[in-house]
Design an enzyme around this catalytic site. Sequence first.
Site, mmCIF file in Angstrom:
data_model
loop_
_atom_site.group_PDB
_atom_site.id
_atom_site.type_symbol
_atom_site.label_atom_id
_atom_site.label_comp_id
_atom_site.label_asym_id
_atom_site.label_seq_id
_atom_site.Cartn_x
_atom_site.Cartn_y
_atom_site.Cartn_z
ATOM 1 N N ASP A 39 0.706 -1.140 -0.153
ATOM 2 C CA ASP A 39 0.295 -0.464 0.071
ATOM 3 C C ASP A 39 0.953 1.275 0.100
ATOM 4 O O ASP A 39 1.989 1.464 0.754
ATOM 5 C CB ASP A 39 -0.999 -0.209 1.133
ATOM 6 C CG ASP A 39 -1.863 0.935 0.957
ATOM 7 O OD1 ASP A 39 -2.053 2.210 1.009
ATOM 8 O OD2 ASP A 39 -3.305 0.635 1.329
ATOM 9 N N SER A 80 -7.506 4.716 -1.380
ATOM 10 C CA SER A 80 -6.734 3.006 -1.336
ATOM 11 C C SER A 80 -8.459 1.865 -0.911
ATOM 12 O O SER A 80 -7.897 0.925 -1.715
ATOM 13 C CB SER A 80 -6.214 2.343 0.190
ATOM 14 O OG SER A 80 -5.277 2.969 0.042
ATOM 15 N N THR A 133 -8.285 -2.170 1.722
ATOM 16 C CA THR A 133 -6.892 -2.650 0.816
ATOM 17 C C THR A 133 -7.856 -4.501 0.654
ATOM 18 O O THR A 133 -8.261 -4.732 -0.517
ATOM 19 C CB THR A 133 -5.726 -3.070 1.264
ATOM 20 O OG1 THR A 133 -5.535 -1.442 0.978
ATOM 21 C CG2 THR A 133 -4.818 -2.891 -0.258
ATOM 22 N N GLU A 246 -1.155 -8.220 1.648
ATOM 23 C CA GLU A 246 -1.048 -6.486 2.162
ATOM 24 C C GLU A 246 -0.236 -5.929 2.720
ATOM 25 O O GLU A 246 0.365 -6.351 4.278
ATOM 26 C CB GLU A 246 -2.182 -5.682 1.979
ATOM 27 C CG GLU A 246 -2.488 -4.071 2.072
ATOM 28 C CD GLU A 246 -3.583 -3.493 3.055
ATOM 29 O OE1 GLU A 246 -4.085 -3.799 3.431
ATOM 30 O OE2 GLU A 246 -3.292 -1.967 2.389
ATOM 31 N N ASP A 251 2.464 2.364 3.294
ATOM 32 C CA ASP A 251 1.239 3.603 3.280
ATOM 33 C C ASP A 251 1.769 4.397 4.616
ATOM 34 O O ASP A 251 1.614 6.298 4.168
ATOM 35 C CB ASP A 251 0.171 3.384 2.873
ATOM 36 C CG ASP A 251 -0.687 4.727 2.757
ATOM 37 O OD1 ASP A 251 -0.591 5.631 1.806
ATOM 38 O OD2 ASP A 251 -2.085 4.190 3.538
ATOM 39 N N ASP A 293 -1.050 -0.364 -4.723
ATOM 40 C CA ASP A 293 -2.376 0.139 -5.149
ATOM 41 C C ASP A 293 -2.074 1.672 -5.603
ATOM 42 O O ASP A 293 -2.728 2.491 -6.318
ATOM 43 C CB ASP A 293 -3.032 0.021 -3.626
ATOM 44 C CG ASP A 293 -2.716 1.159 -2.387
ATOM 45 O OD1 ASP A 293 -1.803 0.924 -2.485
ATOM 46 O OD2 ASP A 293 -3.963 1.368 -2.022
ATOM 47 N N HIS A 294 -1.319 3.066 -4.976
ATOM 48 C CA HIS A 294 -0.875 4.250 -5.359
ATOM 49 C C HIS A 294 0.466 4.128 -4.578
ATOM 50 O O HIS A 294 1.316 3.511 -3.864
ATOM 51 C CB HIS A 294 -2.127 5.060 -4.882
ATOM 52 C CG HIS A 294 -2.186 4.676 -3.203
ATOM 53 N ND1 HIS A 294 -1.624 5.182 -2.326
ATOM 54 C CD2 HIS A 294 -2.894 3.953 -2.539
ATOM 55 C CE1 HIS A 294 -1.374 4.941 -1.230
ATOM 56 N NE2 HIS A 294 -3.008 4.477 -1.355
#
Length: 356
Positions: A39, A80, A133, A246, A251, A293-294
């Site tokens: 993430d 997310s 997520t 994950e 993140d 995811d970004h």
Amino acid sequence: MLLGLLFFSCTKSGDNIKLDPVNVNDAGQGKNIIFLIGDGMGLGQITAARTVNGGDLNIFRCGITGIQSTHSADKYVTDSGASATAMSCGQKTNNYTLGIDINGNPLETILELAEKNGLSTGLITTSEIVHATPAAFYAHQTNRYQYEDIALELIGKGVDFFMGGGKKYFSQRTDSLSLIDSLVLKGYEVTDNLNLSGTSKMSAVFIAEDIPLKYLEGRGEVLSEAVWIAVNRLKNNEKGFFIMVEGAQIDWAGEENDQAYLMAEMLDFDRAVGKAMDFAEVDGNTLVVVTGDHETAGFALLDGDITNNTVQGGFMTWLHTGMMVPVFAYGPGAEEFIGVYENTAFYYKFLKFYGF
Ligand code: ZN
Ligand code: MG
């Protein structure tokens, strides 16, 4: 069915490029997928982790690379929930929603399709199991923060192995329901750690009442251990499995602009990727896909020294960014992930792999 064929996937190991034969059937005959999401993991995070780790990562054992665009239906910078929904359901949706389209209609997720087709499934995270997520693989909500409703959705999904925090959304609910009892009734062994008896077919592992510890606070090797346990349990299903893993706190470290936290979470995630690769390299019928995811925080590398494992990062923001993120793949069907594509493409590539 069509004849199987043999192809060669290119695996980089140190400076030696070696060609490994991989058994692959034609599209639609793949068996297992391990989908690992860091993430907030962009190329800055990966490059920094590589630098502090002596110049290499398990992620690079995946010889196939691509690039994905992460924007959501309503925002250039995704949250997310929308990005995980795009990957799990194949449609761009609005930020802060889960498993629904822009009109609020529920979308079938790749995990739900896997269950419907008789495969085994797993969800493994270092966040709460109801966090955006993992939730985007089983829940359908207009608001990703409805954690108690999301917990309720997990109960009947048939997920064979899950691990994460957030036990309180199952055990201390405003509606007084005990979802722990519900899980037991469904046949789960519910535990607070990975010391499983192995007598139950399904496992629910809660590593925290609320948010799991940071790796630097002593979370331990639960992420990579869970991957190893899950693949070795779920491999017994002849039809195959789908597992999402994950590295959630990559993140959170970015959002705190904390480089030491970020590097520890990156290397923890990379060790989990290593376990997935250890399995896939021997198994031969498992597709491993690693991506973010970004990107989070606009993490830039301003200086460093690859010979003494140091790097000086700089954070542009406390928030997510709109940068495209890399994709790494290994195994049968990995070549499908070459190129530049939208985050919605994962869903269709997974469908093609399984032949759903
Ligand atoms: Zn995210
Ligand atoms: Mg997440």
